[in-house]
Design a protein around this motif. Structure first.
Motif, PDB file in Angstrom:
ATOM      1  N   ARG A 181      16.454  -4.059 -11.790  1.00 21.82           N
ATOM      2  CA  ARG A 181      16.180  -2.741 -11.218  1.00 21.82           C
ATOM      3  C   ARG A 181      15.207  -2.839 -10.040  1.00 21.82           C
ATOM      4  N   GLN A 182      14.144  -3.629 -10.224  1.00 24.88           N
ATOM      5  CA  GLN A 182      13.152  -3.732  -9.161  1.00 24.88           C
ATOM      6  C   GLN A 182      13.720  -4.454  -7.943  1.00 24.88           C
ATOM      7  N   CYS A 183      14.473  -5.515  -8.162  1.00 27.23           N
ATOM      8  CA  CYS A 183      15.027  -6.260  -7.037  1.00 27.23           C
ATOM      9  C   CYS A 183      16.025  -5.426  -6.245  1.00 27.23           C
ATOM     10  N   ALA A 184      16.765  -4.569  -6.913  1.00 30.05           N
ATOM     11  CA  ALA A 184      17.694  -3.687  -6.203  1.00 30.05           C
ATOM     12  C   ALA A 184      16.931  -2.772  -5.250  1.00 30.05           C
ATOM     13  N   ILE A 185      15.809  -2.245  -5.706  1.00 30.17           N
ATOM     14  CA  ILE A 185      14.986  -1.376  -4.863  1.00 30.17           C
ATOM     15  C   ILE A 185      14.400  -2.155  -3.695  1.00 30.17           C
ATOM     16  N   LEU A 186      13.884  -3.339  -3.972  1.00 30.38           N
ATOM     17  CA  LEU A 186      13.289  -4.153  -2.911  1.00 30.38           C
ATOM     18  C   LEU A 186      14.327  -4.526  -1.854  1.00 30.38           C
ATOM     19  N   LEU A 230       2.471  -5.469  -5.157  1.00 33.37           N
ATOM     20  CA  LEU A 230       3.813  -4.963  -4.860  1.00 33.37           C
ATOM     21  C   LEU A 230       4.605  -4.632  -6.110  1.00 33.37           C
ATOM     22  N   THR A 231       4.649  -5.554  -7.059  1.00 32.80           N
ATOM     23  CA  THR A 231       5.571  -5.399  -8.188  1.00 32.80           C
ATOM     24  C   THR A 231       4.911  -4.917  -9.476  1.00 32.80           C
ATOM     25  N   GLY A 232       3.573  -4.909  -9.514  1.00 33.20           N
ATOM     26  CA  GLY A 232       2.893  -4.416 -10.705  1.00 33.20           C
ATOM     27  C   GLY A 232       3.050  -5.335 -11.895  1.00 33.20           C
ATOM     28  N   SER A 279       9.679   4.851  -8.014  1.00 30.38           N
ATOM     29  CA  SER A 279       9.119   5.471  -6.814  1.00 30.38           C
ATOM     30  C   SER A 279       7.861   4.750  -6.342  1.00 30.38           C
ATOM     31  N   ARG A 280       7.046   4.283  -7.269  1.00 29.59           N
ATOM     32  CA  ARG A 280       5.833   3.566  -6.885  1.00 29.59           C
ATOM     33  C   ARG A 280       6.180   2.239  -6.231  1.00 29.59           C
ATOM     34  N   LEU A 281       7.138   1.527  -6.815  1.00 28.08           N
ATOM     35  CA  LEU A 281       7.583   0.264  -6.239  1.00 28.08           C
ATOM     36  C   LEU A 281       8.168   0.485  -4.854  1.00 28.08           C
ATOM     37  N   ARG A 282       9.016   1.472  -4.711  1.00 26.88           N
ATOM     38  CA  ARG A 282       9.660   1.734  -3.425  1.00 26.88           C
ATOM     39  C   ARG A 282       8.624   2.078  -2.365  1.00 26.88           C
ATOM     40  N   SER A 283       7.648   2.882  -2.737  1.00 23.33           N
ATOM     41  CA  SER A 283       6.605   3.268  -1.791  1.00 23.33           C
ATOM     42  C   SER A 283       5.848   2.051  -1.279  1.00 23.33           C
ATOM     43  N   ARG A 284       5.502   1.142  -2.180  1.00 25.97           N
ATOM     44  CA  ARG A 284       4.739  -0.040  -1.765  1.00 25.97           C
ATOM     45  C   ARG A 284       5.604  -0.997  -0.948  1.00 25.97           C
ATOM     46  N   ALA A 285       6.863  -1.120  -1.319  1.00 25.17           N
ATOM     47  CA  ALA A 285       7.763  -1.971  -0.539  1.00 25.17           C
ATOM     48  C   ALA A 285       7.912  -1.435   0.873  1.00 25.17           C
ATOM     49  N   ARG A 286       7.988  -0.130   0.998  1.00 26.18           N
ATOM     50  CA  ARG A 286       8.148   0.480   2.322  1.00 26.18           C
ATOM     51  C   ARG A 286       6.904   0.269   3.174  1.00 26.18           C
ATOM     52  N   VAL A 287       5.728   0.345   2.549  1.00 24.97           N
ATOM     53  CA  VAL A 287       4.485   0.083   3.278  1.00 24.97           C
ATOM     54  C   VAL A 287       4.497  -1.331   3.847  1.00 24.97           C
ATOM     55  N   LEU A 288       4.889  -2.298   3.031  1.00 22.48           N
ATOM     56  CA  LEU A 288       4.916  -3.694   3.487  1.00 22.48           C
ATOM     57  C   LEU A 288       5.973  -3.918   4.569  1.00 22.48           C
ATOM     58  N   ALA A 289       7.154  -3.343   4.374  1.00 18.61           N
ATOM     59  CA  ALA A 289       8.211  -3.500   5.371  1.00 18.61           C
ATOM     60  C   ALA A 289       7.771  -2.912   6.708  1.00 18.61           C
ATOM     61  N   ASN A 290       7.101  -1.777   6.672  1.00 18.16           N
ATOM     62  CA  ASN A 290       6.608  -1.156   7.905  1.00 18.16           C
ATOM     63  C   ASN A 290       5.529  -2.013   8.550  1.00 18.16           C
ATOM     64  N   ALA A 291       4.691  -2.641   7.723  1.00 15.08           N
ATOM     65  CA  ALA A 291       3.642  -3.514   8.257  1.00 15.08           C
ATOM     66  C   ALA A 291       4.244  -4.704   8.990  1.00 15.08           C
ATOM     67  N   VAL A 292       5.274  -5.311   8.400  1.00 13.83           N
ATOM     68  CA  VAL A 292       5.942  -6.438   9.045  1.00 13.83           C
ATOM     69  C   VAL A 292       6.590  -5.990  10.351  1.00 13.83           C
TER      70      VAL A 292
END
Length: 219
Positions: free
Chosen positions: A32-37, A187-189, A196-209
């Motif tokens: 589930r988490q990898c699909a979101i990432l 990132l993954t807790g 939603s928490r995972l997605r939010s943090r992944a998006r922050v990192l993707a935007n940073a890159v």
């Protein structure tokens, strides 16, 4: 089967974020988490041998996402464990330490090996063995100035920064020359986080890159 060392390296370089899973990540949770990432542009996944059933989770993710993801194992501390992980078709192996015998064994299978280094001497020795990437650990705790001091004379080497990483310092290390950041609990807790928490943090990192790459393009 495992992807080649070069193919795995290219995933690291393109994604710039390696998501780490340490703790109670069952195959179901990992899938589930990898699909979101993946949806958020992060496609490198590192399971860890000091977790619950890490090989089973790794194999489940590889079976589900195939060539869309680069899936490997971390906290590999000896040749016996490396063989077990390679038999399970890991795409890469990461260690918190530099052990020449593990590096030699893994590289002989044309699998990406990222040994852990902390000092310039370790970096030079490991790089001299022909590795494509070095895990700089625990650089988050040692700090950006330490990374810059080591990276200055060794800028021809490729580093993934790991240990006490956050969204803020991941951006700083990549901006300072690292090709990737290994992101664990930030990132993954711990396997209990909401989607939603995972997605939010992944998006922050993707935007940073993306921000770092835009700055490089404008330079």
């Amino acid at each position: 089967m495992a992807m080649s060392a070069q193919a795995a390296y290219e995933h690291f370089e393109e994604s710039a974020i390696v998501a780490g899973f340490r703790g109670a990540f069952s195959a179901e949770i990992a899938l589930r988490q990898c699909a979101i990432l993946l949806e958020e542009g992060i496609d490198c996944f590192e399971f860890t041998m000091n977790s619950e059933n890490p090989i089973g989770a790794m194999q489940a993710v590889k079976a589900e996402f195939g060539g869309d993801a680069c899936v490997g194992m971390g906290t590999v501390l000896d040749v016996e464990t490396a063989k077990q992980v390679l038999d399970a078709n890991a795409d890469f192996i990461v260690s918190p330490a530099f052990q020449p015998e593990v590096v030699t064994f893994v590289m002989a299978q044309d699998v990406l090996m990222a040994p852990g280094i902390t000092t310039p001497s370790e970096a030079v020795q490991a790089w001299g063995m022909g590795v494509k990437i070095l895990k700089f650990f625990p650089i988050g705790a040692l700090g950006l100035d330490y990374f810059k001091a080591v990276y200055g004379p060794l800028s021809h080497m490729k580093f993934m920064c790991n240990g006490a990483m956050t969204d803020e310092n991941a951006r700083e290390f990549i901006q300072a020359g690292a090709i990737a950041a290994g992101m664990g609990s930030w990132l993954t807790g711990d396997g209990t986080w909401s989607d939603s928490r995972l997605r939010s943090r992944a998006r922050v990192l993707a935007n940073a890159v993306d921000s770092v790459r835009e700055d490089e393009d404008d330079a």
